[in-house]
Design a protein around this motif. Structure first.
Motif, PDB file in Angstrom:
ATOM      1  N   THR A   1       6.579  66.965  70.144  1.00 52.12           N
ATOM      2  CA  THR A   1       5.755  66.056  70.937  1.00 52.12           C
ATOM      3  C   THR A   1       4.558  66.736  71.580  1.00 52.12           C
ATOM      4  OG1 THR A   1       7.491  64.438  71.363  1.00 52.12           O
ATOM      5  CG2 THR A   1       5.741  64.609  73.002  1.00 52.12           C
ATOM      6  N   LEU A   2       4.751  67.855  72.228  1.00 59.98           N
ATOM      7  CA  LEU A   2       3.656  68.493  72.962  1.00 59.98           C
ATOM      8  C   LEU A   2       2.554  68.959  72.015  1.00 59.98           C
ATOM      9  CD1 LEU A   2       2.561  69.298  75.690  1.00 59.98           C
ATOM     10  CD2 LEU A   2       3.788  71.484  75.493  1.00 59.98           C
ATOM     11  N   ASP A   3       2.911  69.535  70.895  1.00 61.61           N
ATOM     12  CA  ASP A   3       1.902  69.996  69.934  1.00 61.61           C
ATOM     13  C   ASP A   3       1.086  68.828  69.387  1.00 61.61           C
ATOM     14  OD1 ASP A   3       2.669  72.620  70.237  1.00 61.61           O
ATOM     15  OD2 ASP A   3       3.988  72.624  68.480  1.00 61.61           O
ATOM     16  N   ILE A   4       1.758  67.746  69.053  1.00 61.55           N
ATOM     17  CA  ILE A   4       1.051  66.581  68.503  1.00 61.55           C
ATOM     18  C   ILE A   4       0.171  65.938  69.569  1.00 61.55           C
ATOM     19  CG2 ILE A   4       1.326  64.295  67.470  1.00 61.55           C
ATOM     20  CD1 ILE A   4       3.943  65.301  66.243  1.00 61.55           C
ATOM     21  N   PHE A   5       0.686  65.847  70.793  1.00 62.06           N
ATOM     22  CA  PHE A   5      -0.116  65.310  71.894  1.00 62.06           C
ATOM     23  C   PHE A   5      -1.397  66.110  72.058  1.00 62.06           C
ATOM     24  CE2 PHE A   5      -1.338  65.993  76.329  1.00 62.06           C
ATOM     25  CZ  PHE A   5      -1.723  64.710  76.688  1.00 62.06           C
TER      26      PHE A   5
ATOM     27  N   LEU B   1      -5.140  56.166  77.650  1.00 61.20           N
ATOM     28  CA  LEU B   1      -3.876  55.927  78.340  1.00 61.20           C
ATOM     29  C   LEU B   1      -2.779  56.745  77.678  1.00 61.20           C
ATOM     30  CD1 LEU B   1      -2.074  54.323  80.353  1.00 61.20           C
ATOM     31  CD2 LEU B   1      -1.961  52.502  78.635  1.00 61.20           C
ATOM     32  N   VAL B   2      -1.928  57.346  78.491  1.00 62.31           N
ATOM     33  CA  VAL B   2      -0.800  58.144  78.015  1.00 62.31           C
ATOM     34  C   VAL B   2       0.442  57.721  78.786  1.00 62.31           C
ATOM     35  CG1 VAL B   2       0.159  60.475  77.813  1.00 62.31           C
ATOM     36  CG2 VAL B   2      -2.298  60.104  77.460  1.00 62.31           C
ATOM     37  N   SER B   3       1.556  57.598  78.094  1.00 59.75           N
ATOM     38  CA  SER B   3       2.827  57.347  78.777  1.00 59.75           C
ATOM     39  C   SER B   3       3.845  58.374  78.327  1.00 59.75           C
ATOM     40  CB  SER B   3       3.339  55.930  78.490  1.00 59.75           C
ATOM     41  OG  SER B   3       3.508  55.708  77.104  1.00 59.75           O
TER      42      SER B   3
ATOM     43  N   SER C   1       3.612  69.391  81.438  1.00 56.62           N
ATOM     44  CA  SER C   1       2.432  69.805  80.677  1.00 56.62           C
ATOM     45  C   SER C   1       1.516  68.623  80.372  1.00 56.62           C
ATOM     46  CB  SER C   1       2.861  70.483  79.371  1.00 56.62           C
ATOM     47  OG  SER C   1       3.567  71.671  79.624  1.00 56.62           O
ATOM     48  N   ILE C   2       2.101  67.517  79.952  1.00 56.50           N
ATOM     49  CA  ILE C   2       1.303  66.343  79.590  1.00 56.50           C
ATOM     50  C   ILE C   2       0.645  65.746  80.832  1.00 56.50           C
ATOM     51  CG2 ILE C   2       1.469  63.970  78.732  1.00 56.50           C
ATOM     52  CD1 ILE C   2       3.604  65.041  76.736  1.00 56.50           C
ATOM     53  N   ALA C   3       1.378  65.671  81.934  1.00 59.12           N
ATOM     54  CA  ALA C   3       0.792  65.138  83.174  1.00 59.12           C
ATOM     55  C   ALA C   3      -0.385  65.993  83.623  1.00 59.12           C
ATOM     56  CB  ALA C   3       1.853  65.063  84.266  1.00 59.12           C
ATOM     57  N   HIS C   4      -0.232  67.306  83.529  1.00 62.43           N
ATOM     58  CA  HIS C   4      -1.322  68.209  83.915  1.00 62.43           C
ATOM     59  C   HIS C   4      -2.558  67.970  83.050  1.00 62.43           C
ATOM     60  CE1 HIS C   4      -3.417  71.844  85.175  1.00 62.43           C
ATOM     61  NE2 HIS C   4      -3.592  72.136  83.898  1.00 62.43           N
TER      62      HIS C   4
ATOM     63  N   SER D   1       7.409  60.432  89.286  1.00 56.59           N
ATOM     64  CA  SER D   1       6.242  59.841  88.633  1.00 56.59           C
ATOM     65  C   SER D   1       5.049  59.793  89.570  1.00 56.59           C
ATOM     66  CB  SER D   1       6.578  58.422  88.144  1.00 56.59           C
ATOM     67  OG  SER D   1       7.607  58.448  87.160  1.00 56.59           O
ATOM     68  N   ALA D   2       5.285  59.381  90.801  1.00 59.10           N
ATOM     69  CA  ALA D   2       4.197  59.331  91.782  1.00 59.10           C
ATOM     70  C   ALA D   2       3.655  60.730  92.049  1.00 59.10           C
ATOM     71  CB  ALA D   2       4.686  58.686  93.071  1.00 59.10           C
ATOM     72  N   GLY D   3       4.540  61.704  92.084  1.00 56.89           N
ATOM     73  CA  GLY D   3       4.113  63.072  92.311  1.00 56.89           C
ATOM     74  C   GLY D   3       3.227  63.619  91.208  1.00 56.89           C
ATOM     75  N   TYR D   4       3.409  63.113  89.999  1.00 53.34           N
ATOM     76  CA  TYR D   4       2.569  63.519  88.874  1.00 53.34           C
ATOM     77  C   TYR D   4       1.263  62.731  88.806  1.00 53.34           C
ATOM     78  CZ  TYR D   4       6.160  66.474  86.713  1.00 53.34           C
ATOM     79  OH  TYR D   4       7.064  67.468  86.436  1.00 53.34           O
ATOM     80  N   GLY D   5       1.057  61.811  89.738  1.00 58.67           N
ATOM     81  CA  GLY D   5      -0.185  61.046  89.771  1.00 58.67           C
ATOM     82  C   GLY D   5      -0.245  59.897  88.803  1.00 58.67           C
TER      83      GLY D   5
END
Length: 381
Positions: free
Chosen positions: A148-152, A163-165, A218-221, A244-248
């Motif tokens: 997932t992370l590499d493809i993202f 938009l990302v979820s 990583s994705i949130a950052h 979730s709120a903490g990640y913005g």
């Protein structure tokens, strides 16, 4: 549509009220919204039909049905995009975030193979002006998958991504707290034997343990660095929502409990639920019903998910059946609220200066029938 155009004798649905009135369009933008009729010869009579803002869809995987209309059948991708686009516009959707699923948990699936094909087909059709709705990309990141992370990191470079979820569909938590529901859903969906299903469950639990938390961070950052809208998915507990709120994150997709939805709403995350959930009267996974959240005042956005026509039908049902809802409030959930949550401030309501995305509908029994659709003042249906 000419540079200047007038639609009159319409039941105009603004963000706050409905009135018989007139909407004037100039150079693709809404120039004026007023009560009463126009006597100008060029004014087009809407015959008392409703005039709504164009619908904004944040989460749909409807394209996949056109990419693979039957098992083992790959349809030409740009043809699939155009067929998908036509269905969306016919449902009144003028802005769509096509969901690309990163991290296929299906042991017999080929979503990963299709990802670059779908992304390229959507991008080409949009850039060449072949689509009638405006298409953006929504990257759905399955955290319990090793790739997932590499493809993202590859796909997020696309200029259409807005938009990302992030989600974790492993068993025993979030959407699938009840293992029997997980087994019922995935074994039926993927046609797995009992042995294959047990192996599948063990593998998903282990993958979640190894990848989920690290990939979420990583994705949130990366989304914060790129100013992309970020959504949680299937939050079930107070702890999930606080994380979730903490990640913005700005959107809470499909919270599975009243508690999670209420806290998300209170913390400023727009709560998104499926319009099919409203139409069908409940969740296919046995989680909280969208109508219950609406009744408690903590539902902000509806998404068609897998059935585009459900947006208008669900809005009509909310307006008709839910205490505290009228038509403007129900329509906000499928237009203004999703637009704002995704950072689109130029559309989503019938108001001076905004883009002239509009839908003419007439009521029929308990639903709306789409008659005409305009995007940026140009008729597209």
């Amino acid at each position: 549509m000419p540079a200047e155009h007038i639609l009159t004798n319409a039941r105009v649905v603004t963000a706050t009220e409905v009135f018989l009135g007139t909407v004037a369009v100039r150079d693709g933008l809404i120039h004026d919204v007023s009560q009463g009729g126009s006597q100008l010869a060029q004014a087009q009579d809407m015959e008392g039909d409703y005039l709504l803002p164009g619908l904004v869809e944040l989460h749909t995987d409807n394209l996949e049905k056109y990419m693979n209309p039957r098992p083992g059948v790959d349809w030409p991708p740009e043809s699939a995009v155009l067929a998908h686009d036509a269905q969306l516009v016919a449902a009144g959707i003028t802005t769509v975030f096509d969901a690309l699923s990163i991290g296929d948990v299906n042991p017999k699936g080929d979503r990963l193979r299709q990802l670059p094909i779908m992304q390229q087909a959507i991008t080409h059709a949009e850039q060449r002006g072949h689509t009638r709705a405006e298409h953006r990309l929504h990257l759905r990141c399955e955290l319990s998958h090793e790739k997932t992370l590499d493809i993202f990191n590859e796909l997020v470079e696309s200029p259409l991504v807005q938009l990302v979820s992030v989600m974790d569909h492993s068993p025993g938590q979030r959407q699938f707290v009840r293992i029997e529901k997980y087994r019922e859903y995935y074994q039926g969906k993927y046609h797995l034997s009992d042995t294959e299903m047990e192996d599948f469950i063990e593998r998903q639990i282990e993958n979640s343990r190894r990848y989920s938390d690290r990939y979420r961070r990583s994705i949130a950052h990366e989304c914060r660095q790129r100013s992309l809208s970020l959504a949680s998915h299937d939050d079930a507990t107070l702890e999930h929502v606080q994380e979730s709120a903490g990640y913005g994150m700005s959107i809470a997709e499909f919270p599975t409990t009243v508690e999670a939805a209420a806290v998300s709403h209170r913390l400023g995350l727009s709560v998104l639920m499926g319009a099919p959930n409203i139409v069908r009267g409940g969740s296919h996974s046995g989680n909280v019903a969208a109508a219950e959240l609406a009744g408690k005042g903590v539902l902000d956005i509806l998404s068609s998910d897998y059935y585009p026509a459900s947006l208008l039908q669900a809005a009509r049902r909310l307006a008709d059946d839910t205490e505290g809802y009228d038509l403007p409030k129900a329509v906000r959930a499928i237009s203004l609220a999703p637009a704002r949550a995704a950072g689109l401030n130029d559309r989503g309501e019938l108001r001076h200066g905004l883009r002239a995305d509009m839908v003419r509908v007439r009521p029929h029994e308990r639903q709306f029938v789409v008659d005409r659709v305009w995007r940026g003042g140009q008729r597209v249906f």
